[in-house]
Design a protein around this motif. Structure first.
Motif, PDB file in Angstrom:
ATOM      1  N   SER A  98       7.826   5.935   4.409  1.00 18.96           N
ATOM      2  CA  SER A  98       8.639   6.840   3.587  1.00 18.96           C
ATOM      3  C   SER A  98       8.464   8.291   4.027  1.00 18.96           C
ATOM      4  O   SER A  98       9.449   9.038   4.117  1.00 18.96           O
ATOM      5  CB  SER A  98       8.269   6.710   2.114  1.00 18.96           C
ATOM      6  N   ALA A  99       7.237   8.686   4.280  1.00 16.94           N
ATOM      7  CA  ALA A  99       6.985  10.067   4.725  1.00 16.94           C
ATOM      8  C   ALA A  99       7.658  10.327   6.069  1.00 16.94           C
ATOM      9  O   ALA A  99       8.262  11.390   6.282  1.00 16.94           O
ATOM     10  CB  ALA A  99       5.485  10.326   4.820  1.00 16.94           C
ATOM     11  N   LEU A 100       7.598   9.361   6.981  1.00 16.06           N
ATOM     12  CA  LEU A 100       8.249   9.510   8.284  1.00 16.06           C
ATOM     13  C   LEU A 100       9.767   9.587   8.120  1.00 16.06           C
ATOM     14  O   LEU A 100      10.429  10.421   8.742  1.00 16.06           O
ATOM     15  CB  LEU A 100       7.868   8.343   9.203  1.00 16.06           C
ATOM     16  N   LYS A 101      10.320   8.756   7.251  1.00 16.81           N
ATOM     17  CA  LYS A 101      11.769   8.754   7.015  1.00 16.81           C
ATOM     18  C   LYS A 101      12.232  10.111   6.482  1.00 16.81           C
ATOM     19  O   LYS A 101      13.221  10.672   6.951  1.00 16.81           O
ATOM     20  CB  LYS A 101      12.132   7.645   6.029  1.00 16.81           C
ATOM     21  N   VAL A 102      11.497  10.660   5.521  1.00 16.86           N
ATOM     22  CA  VAL A 102      11.846  11.968   4.961  1.00 16.86           C
ATOM     23  C   VAL A 102      11.762  13.039   6.044  1.00 16.86           C
ATOM     24  O   VAL A 102      12.659  13.886   6.174  1.00 16.86           O
ATOM     25  CB  VAL A 102      10.940  12.327   3.761  1.00 16.86           C
ATOM     26  N   MET A 104      12.112  12.715   9.266  1.00 16.67           N
ATOM     27  CA  MET A 104      13.208  12.548  10.226  1.00 16.67           C
ATOM     28  C   MET A 104      14.550  12.970   9.616  1.00 16.67           C
ATOM     29  O   MET A 104      15.348  13.623  10.276  1.00 16.67           O
ATOM     30  CB  MET A 104      13.279  11.093  10.712  1.00 16.67           C
ATOM     31  N   GLU A 105      14.791  12.590   8.364  1.00 14.42           N
ATOM     32  CA  GLU A 105      16.048  12.951   7.702  1.00 14.42           C
ATOM     33  C   GLU A 105      16.202  14.465   7.566  1.00 14.42           C
ATOM     34  O   GLU A 105      17.309  14.987   7.598  1.00 14.42           O
ATOM     35  CB  GLU A 105      16.127  12.315   6.316  1.00 14.42           C
ATOM     36  N   ARG A 106      15.107  15.153   7.419  1.00 19.49           N
ATOM     37  CA  ARG A 106      15.151  16.617   7.220  1.00 19.49           C
ATOM     38  C   ARG A 106      14.830  17.381   8.493  1.00 19.49           C
ATOM     39  O   ARG A 106      14.577  18.586   8.444  1.00 19.49           O
ATOM     40  CB  ARG A 106      14.186  16.997   6.108  1.00 19.49           C
ATOM     41  N   ALA A 107      14.811  16.668   9.604  1.00 20.48           N
ATOM     42  CA  ALA A 107      14.530  17.273  10.910  1.00 20.48           C
ATOM     43  C   ALA A 107      13.223  18.070  10.903  1.00 20.48           C
ATOM     44  O   ALA A 107      13.118  19.144  11.491  1.00 20.48           O
ATOM     45  CB  ALA A 107      15.706  18.135  11.359  1.00 20.48           C
ATOM     46  N   MET A 108      12.239  17.524  10.223  1.00 16.87           N
ATOM     47  CA  MET A 108      10.923  18.157  10.159  1.00 16.87           C
ATOM     48  C   MET A 108      10.047  17.609  11.276  1.00 16.87           C
ATOM     49  O   MET A 108      10.295  16.529  11.803  1.00 16.87           O
ATOM     50  CB  MET A 108      10.265  17.880   8.800  1.00 16.87           C
ATOM     51  N   GLU A 109       9.018  18.347  11.594  1.00 18.61           N
ATOM     52  CA  GLU A 109       8.064  17.891  12.600  1.00 18.61           C
ATOM     53  C   GLU A 109       7.343  16.656  12.047  1.00 18.61           C
ATOM     54  O   GLU A 109       6.895  16.665  10.905  1.00 18.61           O
ATOM     55  CB  GLU A 109       7.061  18.998  12.892  1.00 18.61           C
ATOM     56  N   PRO A 110       7.201  15.587  12.835  1.00 16.15           N
ATOM     57  CA  PRO A 110       6.586  14.353  12.327  1.00 16.15           C
ATOM     58  C   PRO A 110       5.058  14.366  12.345  1.00 16.15           C
ATOM     59  O   PRO A 110       4.438  13.334  12.278  1.00 16.15           O
ATOM     60  CB  PRO A 110       7.142  13.281  13.265  1.00 16.15           C
ATOM     61  N   GLU A 111       4.484  15.566  12.407  1.00 23.27           N
ATOM     62  CA  GLU A 111       3.028  15.678  12.362  1.00 23.27           C
ATOM     63  C   GLU A 111       2.658  16.559  11.177  1.00 23.27           C
ATOM     64  O   GLU A 111       3.218  17.631  10.989  1.00 23.27           O
ATOM     65  CB  GLU A 111       2.493  16.295  13.660  1.00 23.27           C
ATOM     66  N   ILE A 125      -2.156  14.485  11.201  1.00 21.39           N
ATOM     67  CA  ILE A 125      -1.697  13.105  11.066  1.00 21.39           C
ATOM     68  C   ILE A 125      -0.338  13.024  11.754  1.00 21.39           C
ATOM     69  O   ILE A 125       0.606  13.731  11.376  1.00 21.39           O
ATOM     70  CB  ILE A 125      -1.558  12.677   9.590  1.00 21.39           C
ATOM     71  N   ASN A 126      -0.255  12.198  12.759  1.00 17.12           N
ATOM     72  CA  ASN A 126       1.000  11.968  13.458  1.00 17.12           C
ATOM     73  C   ASN A 126       1.695  10.808  12.751  1.00 17.12           C
ATOM     74  O   ASN A 126       1.251   9.659  12.838  1.00 17.12           O
ATOM     75  CB  ASN A 126       0.724  11.649  14.927  1.00 17.12           C
ATOM     76  N   LEU A 127       2.781  11.097  12.036  1.00 16.03           N
ATOM     77  CA  LEU A 127       3.443  10.084  11.211  1.00 16.03           C
ATOM     78  C   LEU A 127       3.956   8.876  12.003  1.00 16.03           C
ATOM     79  O   LEU A 127       3.754   7.748  11.558  1.00 16.03           O
ATOM     80  CB  LEU A 127       4.567  10.707  10.395  1.00 16.03           C
ATOM     81  N   PRO A 128       4.598   9.049  13.151  1.00 15.52           N
ATOM     82  CA  PRO A 128       5.025   7.846  13.885  1.00 15.52           C
ATOM     83  C   PRO A 128       3.840   6.958  14.282  1.00 15.52           C
ATOM     84  O   PRO A 128       3.908   5.734  14.145  1.00 15.52           O
ATOM     85  CB  PRO A 128       5.744   8.407  15.119  1.00 15.52           C
TER      86      PRO A 128
END
Length: 156
Positions: A98-102, A104-111, A125-128
């Motif tokens: 869920s955190a990764l999806k949010v 990505m949807e908001r074009a935020m850095e995935p870390e 924390i690297n979400l992917p």
């Protein structure tokens, strides 16, 4: 052939090594037993046993609104641990996913970075990566516990 009691002991031994706080919580739950009503005791065929023990100690019999604590059976102990581990793994995967999806949807850095950069080295924390690790953990738990009731076998 291994029984569920053997499986329970093997799982708990591993948890004591790798996740001692979880193992302690599960041990406490098993030691406390489960609460049942007078009606449930009758349905399980354990009422007479409990009533005779109460009579021996000169305590009043259980009433309809009373509850009693009885030990978990071998199967119940196994299911308790099994369900706890599955819930933990599913929750780990769902929250990270869920955190990764949010992100990505908001074009935020995935870390995600934690801490004050002026005072300490930041934790990261690297979400992917964490999502994939949680997914692997979930698949491993499901595989180890042979979850035939798994509603989501296709998680990848």
């Amino acid at each position: 052939m291994a029984t569920r009691g053997d499986s329970y002991e093997a799982i708990m031994a591993r948890l004591r090594q790798e996740m001692p706080s979880l193992a302690e919580q599960l041990d406490q739950e098993v030691r406390h037993g489960r609460m049942v009503s007078e009606k449930d005791l009758r349905q399980e065929g354990r009422y007479d046993e409990r009533a005779s023990r109460l009579a021996e100690t000169e305590l009043p019999p259980l009433g309809k609104s009373d509850v009693s604590v009885i030990p978990y059976t071998e199967d119940e102990r196994f299911e308790l641990v099994r369900d706890s581990l599955l819930t933990l793994a599913e929750t780990m995967f769902a929250t990270r996913s869920s955190a990764l999806k949010v992100a990505m949807e908001r074009a935020m850095e995935p870390e995600i970075r934690f801490g004050d950069p002026e005072l300490e080295v930041l934790s990261r924390i690297n979400l992917p990566e964490e999502t994939e690790r949680a997914n692997i953990a979930l698949r491993t738990v499901r595989g180890l516990l042979a979850d035939d009731r798994d509603p989501h076998p296709e998680i990848s």
